[in-house]
Design an enzyme around this catalytic site. Structure first.
Site, PDB file in Angstrom:
ATOM      1  NE  ARG A  81      27.482 -36.783 117.637  1.00 50.83           N
ATOM      2  CZ  ARG A  81      27.971 -37.690 117.245  1.00 50.83           C
ATOM      3  NH1 ARG A  81      26.915 -38.744 116.963  1.00 50.83           N
ATOM      4  NH2 ARG A  81      29.466 -38.157 118.361  1.00 50.83           N
ATOM      5  CD1 TRP A  85      31.620 -45.200 120.281  1.00 46.79           C
ATOM      6  CD2 TRP A  85      31.685 -43.795 121.900  1.00 46.79           C
ATOM      7  NE1 TRP A  85      31.259 -45.842 121.379  1.00 46.79           N
ATOM      8  CE2 TRP A  85      31.396 -44.505 122.591  1.00 46.79           C
ATOM      9  CE3 TRP A  85      31.961 -41.939 122.377  1.00 46.79           C
ATOM     10  CZ2 TRP A  85      31.416 -44.696 123.436  1.00 46.79           C
ATOM     11  CZ3 TRP A  85      31.576 -41.959 123.314  1.00 46.79           C
ATOM     12  CH2 TRP A  85      31.101 -43.715 124.367  1.00 46.79           C
ATOM     13  CB  THR A  86      32.635 -38.394 116.748  1.00 43.42           C
ATOM     14  OG1 THR A  86      33.538 -37.680 114.989  1.00 43.42           O
ATOM     15  CG2 THR A  86      32.050 -37.430 117.099  1.00 43.42           C
ATOM     16  CE1 TYR A  87      40.473 -35.510 120.276  1.00 46.62           C
ATOM     17  CE2 TYR A  87      40.334 -34.741 118.179  1.00 46.62           C
ATOM     18  CZ  TYR A  87      40.738 -34.629 119.294  1.00 46.62           C
ATOM     19  OH  TYR A  87      41.893 -33.827 119.622  1.00 46.62           O
ATOM     20  CB  ALA A 159      32.170 -36.302 111.564  1.00 48.77           C
ATOM     21  CB  ALA A 174      33.250 -31.996 112.981  1.00 50.71           C
ATOM     22  CB  CYS A 190      32.129 -42.273 111.927  1.00 49.34           C
ATOM     23  SG  CYS A 190      31.693 -40.702 112.050  1.00 49.34           S
TER      24      CYS A 190
END
Length: 242
Positions: A81, A85-87, A159, A174, A190
């Site tokens: 995507r 970075w995301t969690y 996010a 998210a 992000c």
């Protein structure tokens, strides 16, 4: 993994499905990719898929290696995507949207990715408003932000990261309902170092997943439903939904 029966949204052919338990990230990627292919082939309907994942980090196409601070903390995945970075983890509602952007969706016109992303932002903002939380956009930052009115500090609560394949969308949004916010410390979320992250629970707002899901469902029609007002998108890429 067996999904529950699909439920068609009123007046649309979009399925709204909630996955039980925690969905492994590779399973989600495979399921999305298969659905996107089927939508483009005309053999499946569009889908809004609500999931929770086990704790993990995902890297978007702009992710920098140095912004993964704790590489051994949780499994990491290349998501494909947009974004960095995301969690993802328990207590966070991740919503994957597989929509045919060749056609309009409520107030969002066909083949306008900027308006689509703006529509996702508007959707989260309107869902948060139902929970007594003021979500806001920020110039130059994708996602939804809240402000502590006492201190003026900003934190991210939602996010957004999308991918579009032959005009069919996948990935999505998210929303932090009640995750362990300490897990975000393993990345630069992000790519933004100057601001933190928050959740409905941290803000003292209603924080069950069922309540958040109900707010998301209720806000959907206001942006993507058949009666949603038309979006306006200027040449600079700034979009507004009335």
């Amino acid at each position: 993994m067996t999904a529950p029966p699909a439920i068609a949204l009123p007046d649309t052919d979009v399925e709204w499905i909630t996955a039980p338990g925690l969905t492994p990230y590779p399973d989600a990627l495979a399921a999305m990719e298969a659905r996107v292919t089927a939508i483009r082939a005309g053999t499946a309907s569009e889908r809004v898929w609500l999931v929770e994942h086990p704790p993990l980090y995902t890297a978007g196409t702009s992710a920098r290696a140095e912004e993964l601070i704790a590489p051994d903390r949780f499994p990491t995945f290349r998501a494909g995507r947009g974004g960095q970075w995301t969690y993802h983890g328990p207590g966070q509602r991740t919503v994957y949207l597989m929509l045919d952007l060749d056609r309009p969706h409520g107030g969002v016109p066909a083949r306008d990715i900027h308006c689509y992303v703006h529509g996702l932002e508007e959707w989260l903002i309107r869902a948060l408003a139902r929970l007594g939380v003021t979500g806001e956009r920020r110039e130059g930052r994708v996602g939804i932000w809240v402000v502590d009115r006492a201190t003026g500090a900003e934190a991210k609560i939602g996010a957004i990261g999308v991918r579009v394949s032959r005009w069919v969308s996948w990935h999505g949004v998210a929303l932090n309902v009640a995750p362990d916010l300490g897990h975000f410390a393993g990345i630069v979320p992000c790519g933004i170092r100057a601001h933190g992250v928050t959740s409905l629970a941290a803000l003292g707002a209603p924080a069950t997943m069922a309540i958040a899901d109900a707010a998301l469902r209720a806000a959907w029609d206001e942006v993507f439903g058949p009666a949603a007002p038309a979006a306006t998108c200027d040449s600079a890429g700034t979009h507004a939904i009335g």
